[in-house]
Design a protein around this motif. Structure first.
Motif, PDB file in Angstrom:
ATOM      1  N   SER A 266       0.826  -1.196   0.000  1.00  0.00           N
ATOM      2  CA  SER A 266       0.000   0.000   0.000  1.00  0.00           C
ATOM      3  C   SER A 266       0.865   1.252   0.000  1.00  0.00           C
ATOM      4  O   SER A 266       2.083   1.198   0.159  1.00  0.00           O
ATOM      5  N   TYR A 267       0.222   2.404  -0.130  1.00  0.00           N
ATOM      6  CA  TYR A 267       0.966   3.664  -0.095  1.00  0.00           C
ATOM      7  C   TYR A 267       1.623   3.894   1.263  1.00  0.00           C
ATOM      8  O   TYR A 267       2.557   4.683   1.380  1.00  0.00           O
ATOM      9  N   ALA A 268       1.149   3.165   2.302  1.00  0.00           N
ATOM     10  CA  ALA A 268       1.763   3.276   3.624  1.00  0.00           C
ATOM     11  C   ALA A 268       2.768   2.167   3.896  1.00  0.00           C
ATOM     12  O   ALA A 268       3.330   2.102   4.985  1.00  0.00           O
ATOM     13  N   GLY A 269       2.995   1.294   2.910  1.00  0.00           N
ATOM     14  CA  GLY A 269       3.961   0.211   3.092  1.00  0.00           C
ATOM     15  C   GLY A 269       3.393  -1.039   3.701  1.00  0.00           C
ATOM     16  O   GLY A 269       4.148  -1.912   4.152  1.00  0.00           O
ATOM     17  N   ALA A 270       2.066  -1.183   3.726  1.00  0.00           N
ATOM     18  CA  ALA A 270       1.435  -2.383   4.282  1.00  0.00           C
ATOM     19  C   ALA A 270       1.480  -3.513   3.266  1.00  0.00           C
ATOM     20  O   ALA A 270       1.454  -3.294   2.052  1.00  0.00           O
ATOM     21  N   LEU A 271       1.526  -4.749   3.773  1.00  0.00           N
ATOM     22  CA  LEU A 271       1.836  -5.917   2.954  1.00  0.00           C
ATOM     23  C   LEU A 271       0.741  -6.974   2.995  1.00  0.00           C
ATOM     24  O   LEU A 271       0.165  -7.258   4.049  1.00  0.00           O
ATOM     25  N   GLY A 272       0.491  -7.580   1.847  1.00  0.00           N
ATOM     26  CA  GLY A 272      -0.304  -8.795   1.775  1.00  0.00           C
ATOM     27  C   GLY A 272      -1.801  -8.601   1.942  1.00  0.00           C
ATOM     28  O   GLY A 272      -2.318  -7.491   2.007  1.00  0.00           O
ATOM     29  N   MET A 273      -2.516  -9.727   2.000  1.00  0.00           N
ATOM     30  CA  MET A 273      -3.968  -9.706   2.131  1.00  0.00           C
ATOM     31  C   MET A 273      -4.454  -8.956   3.362  1.00  0.00           C
ATOM     32  O   MET A 273      -5.425  -8.213   3.294  1.00  0.00           O
ATOM     33  N   PRO A 274      -3.783  -9.122   4.519  1.00  0.00           N
ATOM     34  CA  PRO A 274      -4.258  -8.403   5.709  1.00  0.00           C
ATOM     35  C   PRO A 274      -3.651  -7.028   5.866  1.00  0.00           C
ATOM     36  O   PRO A 274      -3.941  -6.335   6.825  1.00  0.00           O
ATOM     37  N   GLN A 275      -2.768  -6.634   4.930  1.00  0.00           N
ATOM     38  CA  GLN A 275      -2.129  -5.321   4.962  1.00  0.00           C
ATOM     39  C   GLN A 275      -1.403  -5.086   6.286  1.00  0.00           C
ATOM     40  O   GLN A 275      -1.587  -4.055   6.955  1.00  0.00           O
ATOM     41  N   PHE A 276      -0.558  -6.022   6.670  1.00  0.00           N
ATOM     42  CA  PHE A 276       0.275  -5.883   7.857  1.00  0.00           C
ATOM     43  C   PHE A 276       1.431  -4.930   7.564  1.00  0.00           C
ATOM     44  O   PHE A 276       2.086  -5.038   6.525  1.00  0.00           O
ATOM     45  N   MET A 277       1.704  -4.030   8.490  1.00  0.00           N
ATOM     46  CA  MET A 277       2.939  -3.261   8.423  1.00  0.00           C
ATOM     47  C   MET A 277       4.105  -4.201   8.729  1.00  0.00           C
ATOM     48  O   MET A 277       3.924  -5.258   9.335  1.00  0.00           O
TER      49      MET A 277
END
Length: 369
Positions: A215-226
């Motif tokens: 994401s634009y905030a650097g979150a990763l994967g399906m759950p958008q973990f930082m």
């Protein structure tokens, strides 16, 4: 969001586990993975004009040296990868605070997430992963509807995991966070810590930091973990020897439930109750002052002119009066429990928490049809 808590799960995020997962994600970044990954990589190439690299920025190289010294990394390696990162104006635009005076609107926010495509995708996700969802609930107490709601809001079950190169996003936000933002200093510190966590994770797993997109905030994967959350809370829930938050629904389900459990999710507790106001006694400023942190007993809320309805009057813990503004229309209000608060530790927003809860409920209802 990044607290050091004692977890009820044993986190099996060993070097081997994380290396295998991030290697898989690296392949996905090169269009080996779900069809959505191919589409978003094309979008990234076409729609994200990047600025200069950070290689000639003295503050960037100073940060690289600080990270290397603090974490025992090779300074040349850290300098190289921070130097390879490029300023992203689209990231800065995305992270900017709303214009002053922009009204919040729960009904509008709700409509972005509670819609047929996301609900039907949630039904398919639940049906395909019923065993993992039920097992996660048995271990953590987190119901399937809450996990389904989070993954649906975050990425539509893996359809949209982000198009930004993570190194670009995190470096931009660590070094060029918009100064006009009301929490610029705190957010800058946060993203410097996340950039550090990402580099440590990539180095430990021998993964190319430039390969991953999020994401634009650097979150990763399906759950958008930082990155720090990946290290602290992600688990190998399918027992295949690796943590994979990009392609393993079981790992995603277990990790999301593990995260909420770490933030004190309580099995069987509702997330919120409807409320009724009694104008002669109503003291809204006092009730709203603690924001979303549960502070009041049901009796204390009644004394201040607000009655939690149904079984809310018998609630054993503290409650928060949650205000959901609706632009020019009257706000909605609910009494949030400790479990509502736990969801806001995933994303610090009552609107986000209510969207997660509502999407999970809608998917659960659609499952019965």
């Amino acid at each position: 969001m990044l607290l050091n808590l004692t977890l009820t799960f044993v986190l099996r995020a060993s070097t081997l586990v994380l290396a295998a997962s991030l290697y898989t994600a690296s392949l996905a970044a090169n269009a080996k993975g779900q069809p959505a990954a191919k589409k978003t990589s094309q979008t990234a190439a076409q729609g994200q004009a990047l600025g200069p690299s950070y290689a000639d920025r003295a503050d960037a190289m100073a940060l690289a040296n600080e990270i290397a010294q603090r974490r025992g990394l090779d300074s040349a390696w850290v300098q190289h990868h921070i130097g390879q990162a490029r300023f992203s104006a689209s990231v800065v635009r995305a992270i900017a605070a709303p214009a002053v005076g922009t009204p919040k609107n729960w009904n509008l926010y709700r409509s972005r997430f509670i819609e047929p495509i996301r609900i039907q995708a949630g039904v398919r996700f639940w049906q395909a992963n019923r065993e993992s969802l039920e097992r996660a609930e048995a271990v953590t107490g987190v119901p399937p509807a809450i996990v389904v709601g989070i993954v649906g809001v975050e990425s539509i079950y893996g359809r949209h995991t982000g198009t930004h190169r993570v190194m670009d996003a995190l470096t931009t936000l660590a070094l060029d966070f918009p100064t006009a933002h009301p929490r610029a200093a705190a957010r800058t510190a946060f993203f410097k810590a996340e950039l550090e966590a990402f580099l440590v994770l990539a180095h430990r797993t021998q993964t190319d930091p430039q390969a991953l997109r999020g994401s634009y905030a650097g979150a990763l994967g399906m759950p958008q973990f930082m990155p720090s959350s990946w290290t602290q809370y992600a688990i190998d829930f399918d027992s295949d020897g690796r943590v994979d938050l990009f392609h393993s629904p079981a790992d995603v389900i277990g990790s999301v439930a593990n995260y909420l459990k770490a933030f004190h999710w309580q099995a069987g507790m509702p997330t919120h109750y409807p409320v009724e106001f009694h104008p002669p006694q109503l003291d809204l400023p006092t009730l709203l002052e603690p924001d979303i942190r549960p502070t009041w007993t049901p009796a204390e809320m009644v004394a201040k002119g607000t009655t939690p309805l149904g079984v809310g009057l018998q609630h054993a813990g503290k409650l928060a009066l949650i205000e959901l503004q609706n632009g020019a229309q009257a706000p909605d209000y609910v009494a949030g429990t400790d479990n509502f608060y736990a969801i806001t530790r995933y994303n610090w927003s009552s609107y986000y928490a209510m969207a997660v809860i509502t999407l999970g409920q809608e998917v659960a209802q659609a499952m019965q049809k």
